[in-house]
Structure formats: structure tokens, C-alpha cells
Design a protein around this motif. Structure first.
Motif, PDB file in Angstrom:
ATOM      1  N   PHE A  65       0.826  -1.207   0.000  1.00 16.90           N
ATOM      2  CA  PHE A  65       0.000   0.000   0.000  1.00 16.90           C
ATOM      3  C   PHE A  65       0.859   1.257   0.000  1.00 16.90           C
ATOM      4  O   PHE A  65       0.656   2.174  -0.806  1.00 16.90           O
ATOM      5  CB  PHE A  65      -0.915   0.002   1.222  1.00 16.90           C
ATOM      6  N   ALA A  66       1.837   1.311   0.903  1.00 20.01           N
ATOM      7  CA  ALA A  66       2.629   2.528   1.089  1.00 20.01           C
ATOM      8  C   ALA A  66       3.516   2.840  -0.111  1.00 20.01           C
ATOM      9  O   ALA A  66       3.773   4.015  -0.405  1.00 20.01           O
ATOM     10  CB  ALA A  66       3.483   2.400   2.350  1.00 20.01           C
ATOM     11  N   ARG A  67       3.967   1.798  -0.826  1.00 19.13           N
ATOM     12  CA  ARG A  67       4.868   1.988  -1.961  1.00 19.13           C
ATOM     13  C   ARG A  67       4.149   1.874  -3.299  1.00 19.13           C
ATOM     14  O   ARG A  67       4.742   2.118  -4.345  1.00 19.13           O
ATOM     15  CB  ARG A  67       5.998   0.955  -1.903  1.00 19.13           C
ATOM     16  N   ASN A  68       2.898   1.436  -3.232  1.00 16.68           N
ATOM     17  CA  ASN A  68       2.120   1.177  -4.458  1.00 16.68           C
ATOM     18  C   ASN A  68       2.827   0.151  -5.338  1.00 16.68           C
ATOM     19  O   ASN A  68       2.755   0.202  -6.570  1.00 16.68           O
ATOM     20  CB  ASN A  68       1.879   2.472  -5.242  1.00 16.68           C
ATOM     21  N   ALA A  69       3.499  -0.782  -4.693  1.00 25.27           N
ATOM     22  CA  ALA A  69       4.223  -1.849  -5.402  1.00 25.27           C
ATOM     23  C   ALA A  69       4.596  -2.919  -4.389  1.00 25.27           C
ATOM     24  O   ALA A  69       4.858  -2.605  -3.220  1.00 25.27           O
ATOM     25  CB  ALA A  69       5.487  -1.308  -6.067  1.00 25.27           C
ATOM     26  N   PRO A  70       4.654  -4.182  -4.794  1.00 21.64           N
ATOM     27  CA  PRO A  70       5.046  -5.242  -3.867  1.00 21.64           C
ATOM     28  C   PRO A  70       6.482  -5.043  -3.382  1.00 21.64           C
ATOM     29  O   PRO A  70       7.357  -4.638  -4.168  1.00 21.64           O
ATOM     30  CB  PRO A  70       4.925  -6.513  -4.706  1.00 21.64           C
ATOM     31  N   PRO A  71       6.782  -5.310  -2.113  1.00 21.32           N
ATOM     32  CA  PRO A  71       8.148  -5.146  -1.600  1.00 21.32           C
ATOM     33  C   PRO A  71       9.039  -6.313  -1.994  1.00 21.32           C
ATOM     34  O   PRO A  71       8.562  -7.430  -2.220  1.00 21.32           O
ATOM     35  CB  PRO A  71       7.939  -5.121  -0.089  1.00 21.32           C
ATOM     36  N   ASP A  72      10.343  -6.040  -2.104  1.00 21.06           N
ATOM     37  CA  ASP A  72      11.262  -7.151  -2.301  1.00 21.06           C
ATOM     38  C   ASP A  72      11.543  -7.807  -0.950  1.00 21.06           C
ATOM     39  O   ASP A  72      11.148  -7.306   0.105  1.00 21.06           O
ATOM     40  CB  ASP A  72      12.556  -6.692  -2.982  1.00 21.06           C
ATOM     41  N   GLU A  73      12.221  -8.925  -0.983  1.00 23.84           N
ATOM     42  CA  GLU A  73      12.423  -9.719   0.222  1.00 23.84           C
ATOM     43  C   GLU A  73      13.212  -8.971   1.283  1.00 23.84           C
ATOM     44  O   GLU A  73      12.913  -9.058   2.481  1.00 23.84           O
ATOM     45  CB  GLU A  73      13.132 -11.031  -0.145  1.00 23.84           C
ATOM     46  N   ALA A  74      14.227  -8.217   0.870  1.00 30.01           N
ATOM     47  CA  ALA A  74      15.063  -7.495   1.828  1.00 30.01           C
ATOM     48  C   ALA A  74      14.269  -6.416   2.551  1.00 30.01           C
ATOM     49  O   ALA A  74      14.351  -6.275   3.783  1.00 30.01           O
ATOM     50  CB  ALA A  74      16.261  -6.877   1.108  1.00 30.01           C
ATOM     51  N   LEU A  75      13.490  -5.652   1.796  1.00 29.14           N
ATOM     52  CA  LEU A  75      12.683  -4.589   2.407  1.00 29.14           C
ATOM     53  C   LEU A  75      11.626  -5.180   3.335  1.00 29.14           C
ATOM     54  O   LEU A  75      11.395  -4.675   4.437  1.00 29.14           O
ATOM     55  CB  LEU A  75      12.025  -3.740   1.325  1.00 29.14           C
ATOM     56  N   LEU A  76      11.002  -6.261   2.899  1.00 25.88           N
ATOM     57  CA  LEU A  76       9.990  -6.906   3.726  1.00 25.88           C
ATOM     58  C   LEU A  76      10.597  -7.404   5.031  1.00 25.88           C
ATOM     59  O   LEU A  76      10.007  -7.245   6.107  1.00 25.88           O
ATOM     60  CB  LEU A  76       9.354  -8.069   2.964  1.00 25.88           C
ATOM     61  N   GLY A  77      11.789  -7.964   4.954  1.00 28.43           N
ATOM     62  CA  GLY A  77      12.454  -8.449   6.158  1.00 28.43           C
ATOM     63  C   GLY A  77      12.752  -7.324   7.138  1.00 28.43           C
ATOM     64  O   GLY A  77      12.542  -7.461   8.350  1.00 28.43           O
ATOM     65  N   ARG A  78      13.246  -6.177   6.631  1.00 17.28           N
ATOM     66  CA  ARG A  78      13.546  -5.029   7.488  1.00 17.28           C
ATOM     67  C   ARG A  78      12.276  -4.494   8.140  1.00 17.28           C
ATOM     68  O   ARG A  78      12.236  -4.203   9.335  1.00 17.28           O
ATOM     69  CB  ARG A  78      14.213  -3.919   6.676  1.00 17.28           C
ATOM     70  N   ALA A  79      11.226  -4.362   7.342  1.00 17.13           N
ATOM     71  CA  ALA A  79       9.978  -3.812   7.865  1.00 17.13           C
ATOM     72  C   ALA A  79       9.348  -4.755   8.876  1.00 17.13           C
ATOM     73  O   ALA A  79       8.808  -4.316   9.900  1.00 17.13           O
ATOM     74  CB  ALA A  79       9.011  -3.532   6.716  1.00 17.13           C
ATOM     75  N   HIS A  80       9.421  -6.048   8.611  1.00 16.11           N
ATOM     76  CA  HIS A  80       8.834  -7.017   9.539  1.00 16.11           C
ATOM     77  C   HIS A  80       9.578  -7.018  10.868  1.00 16.11           C
ATOM     78  O   HIS A  80       8.971  -7.078  11.945  1.00 16.11           O
ATOM     79  CB  HIS A  80       8.866  -8.411   8.906  1.00 16.11           C
ATOM     80  N   GLU A  81      10.887  -6.917  10.809  1.00 17.46           N
ATOM     81  CA  GLU A  81      11.680  -6.854  12.037  1.00 17.46           C
ATOM     82  C   GLU A  81      11.319  -5.613  12.848  1.00 17.46           C
ATOM     83  O   GLU A  81      11.173  -5.681  14.081  1.00 17.46           O
ATOM     84  CB  GLU A  81      13.170  -6.844  11.688  1.00 17.46           C
ATOM     85  N   ALA A  82      11.157  -4.487  12.151  1.00 18.45           N
ATOM     86  CA  ALA A  82      10.770  -3.255  12.842  1.00 18.45           C
ATOM     87  C   ALA A  82       9.382  -3.387  13.450  1.00 18.45           C
ATOM     88  O   ALA A  82       9.126  -2.927  14.572  1.00 18.45           O
ATOM     89  CB  ALA A  82      10.814  -2.079  11.868  1.00 18.45           C
ATOM     90  N   PHE A  83       8.476  -4.017  12.733  1.00 23.47           N
ATOM     91  CA  PHE A  83       7.119  -4.230  13.247  1.00 23.47           C
ATOM     92  C   PHE A  83       7.146  -5.081  14.509  1.00 23.47           C
ATOM     93  O   PHE A  83       6.491  -4.751  15.515  1.00 23.47           O
ATOM     94  CB  PHE A  83       6.256  -4.894  12.178  1.00 23.47           C
ATOM     95  N   LEU A  84       7.857  -6.204  14.473  1.00 20.55           N
ATOM     96  CA  LEU A  84       7.906  -7.110  15.620  1.00 20.55           C
ATOM     97  C   LEU A  84       8.504  -6.417  16.843  1.00 20.55           C
ATOM     98  O   LEU A  84       8.032  -6.608  17.969  1.00 20.55           O
ATOM     99  CB  LEU A  84       8.716  -8.361  15.280  1.00 20.55           C
TER     100      LEU A  84
END
Length: 221
Positions: A65-84
Motif C-alpha cells: 500500500f505505502a509503496r504502491n508496489a510489492p516489496p522485495d524480500e530485503a525490504l519486507l524483512g527489514r519492515a517485519h523486524e521493525a514491526f515485531l
């Protein structure tokens, strides 16, 4: 007792959207993790429609939603870690127990049913929330989304629960708020009951054709 309980010996409950409304806390953690990446906040209303498939999928939807594009694996990993990390600091201060939950759990436990919890939320966050509302003692077994290799709507967590108590799936009931709960229950051979409130990606859970539907868990007892 509700007729759905006839012949049932074990009940598995979903957590988010079924026992508790956790979206306010989830939304804070989502928006904080997006902000740390310089991305716009999603807001509570959007997060409410994204909950149900575990924390990684929640963060993936938020990034898309925020990027208007699917995230790559590295970005998803960083964001998920920050979320947790953010959610782990405060998983429950804005979370609320739905009306009728305490009464239902008390009545079912006193009635002799085995009560379990099967959620896609990471296991580490389950106990703090249950303790907050004083309901942790009701559950004989809790499974999180990372407790097994599979999570709902895969039937594996429910089959695991039934096996742990030596019960056939036909004597077990899955209670949840979403199509994933209904699908997991049906695939596992459990009876299914849905609550009319909750999340379910903004869709009526009735459309998933559970075996029964209630407006409050207090209707069970």
C-alpha cells in the motif's frame, strides 16, 4: 448450550478478531515501522482489513500500500523486524476483549470442554495478551502462526491440536472470525462456528458458510 456444541469435546478459538480487537495496537506498530522506512502511515481502518494471515503478510500488505508496489524480500524483512520490535514493546495497551468472551470461556471450561487457541499471530505475543485479560488459564494449548511450519487456512495446526488430545476431528470445533478459520476448520474435519464481528478482510464471514454464526460468544453458553 448452543446446538453446535452437541458431540463436541474440544474447541479451538482464533484470537485476533474473535476474542480480542487487537487492531489498534497492530496499526500503531505497522505505522511506526512504515515511518521508520520513510513511508506514509496506513491507518487503523486499512490495517483492520489486512489482519488474518500472520504478521509477515500484514507487513507485506502495508508495504504494498505505502509503496504502491510489492516489496522485495530485503525490504519486507527489514519492515517485519521493525514491526515485531515495535509491537513487542506494547502488544496490548489499546487491545480490548470483545463482549461475551469472558462469560463464554468461563461457561465452557466449567462445562468440561477442552479449550485451545490457534492463531496466526506470532506465539511470543499470545501469552501477554491473554494474561492482560485474565483468560490465560482457560486454554490447555496455544499455537501461534510460527508454532508449526503451516498456519491457517492450512488444517495442520488444527489437526495437531486434535492429535495432542487424542480426539477425532469430528469431535472438535473451530471458532473464528474469518474465511481462513472456516477453511482451516473445514479442511481439518472440524465443525466451524464464526462470529459476525471481527475482520475477515472487510467481507461478510457468512459468505464462507460456517456451520453456525453468532453475534456474541456468550451465545455458546
Amino acid at each position: 448450550m448452543h446446538p453446535i456444541l452437541n458431540g463436541i469435546r474440544l474447541i479451538s478459538f482464533d484470537l485476533d478478531g474473535t476474542l480480542v480487537d487487537s487492531v489498534p495496537d497492530l496499526a500503531v506498530a505497522v505505522d511506526t515501522s512504515l515511518g521508520e522506512l520513510g513511508l506514509p502511515a496506513a491507518g487503523e481502518a486499512r490495517v483492520r482489513d489486512w489482519v488474518g494471515n500472520g504478521s509477515l503478510k500484514l507487513v507485506e500488505r502495508a508495504l504494498a500500500f505505502a509503496r504502491n508496489a510489492p516489496p522485495d524480500e530485503a525490504l519486507l524483512g527489514r519492515a517485519h523486524e521493525a514491526f515485531l520490535e515495535c509491537y513487542g514493546r506494547d502488544p496490548g495497551s489499546r487491545t480490548r476483549l470483545y463482549p461475551g468472551v469472558s462469560e463464554a470461556l468461563d461457561g465452557l471450561r466449567d462445562g468440561g470442554w477442552v479449550l485451545t487457541l490457534v492463531t496466526n499471530k506470532p506465539f511470543a505475543f499470545i501469552r501477554p495478551i491473554l494474561i492482560q485479560f485474565g483468560i490465560e488459564h482457560h486454554f490447555a494449548l496455544c499455537l501461534g502462526g510460527d508454532s508449526l511450519p503451516q498456519k491457517k487456512p492450512d488444517p495442520a495446526p488444527l489437526l495437531h491440536v486434535a492429535a495432542q488430545f487424542g480426539l477425532p476431528p469430528s469431535q472438535c470445533l473451530m471458532v473464528g472470525d474469518s474465511r481462513h478459520d472456516v477453511a482451516a476448520g473445514r479442511a481439518a474435519g472440524f465443525r466451524t462456528l464464526a462470529v459476525s464481528y471481527g475482520y475477515n478482510h472487510g467481507e461478510p464471514v457468512r459468505d464462507s458458510r460456517p456451520d453456525a454464526l453468532v453475534d456474541s460468544l456468550a451465545e455458546l453458553v
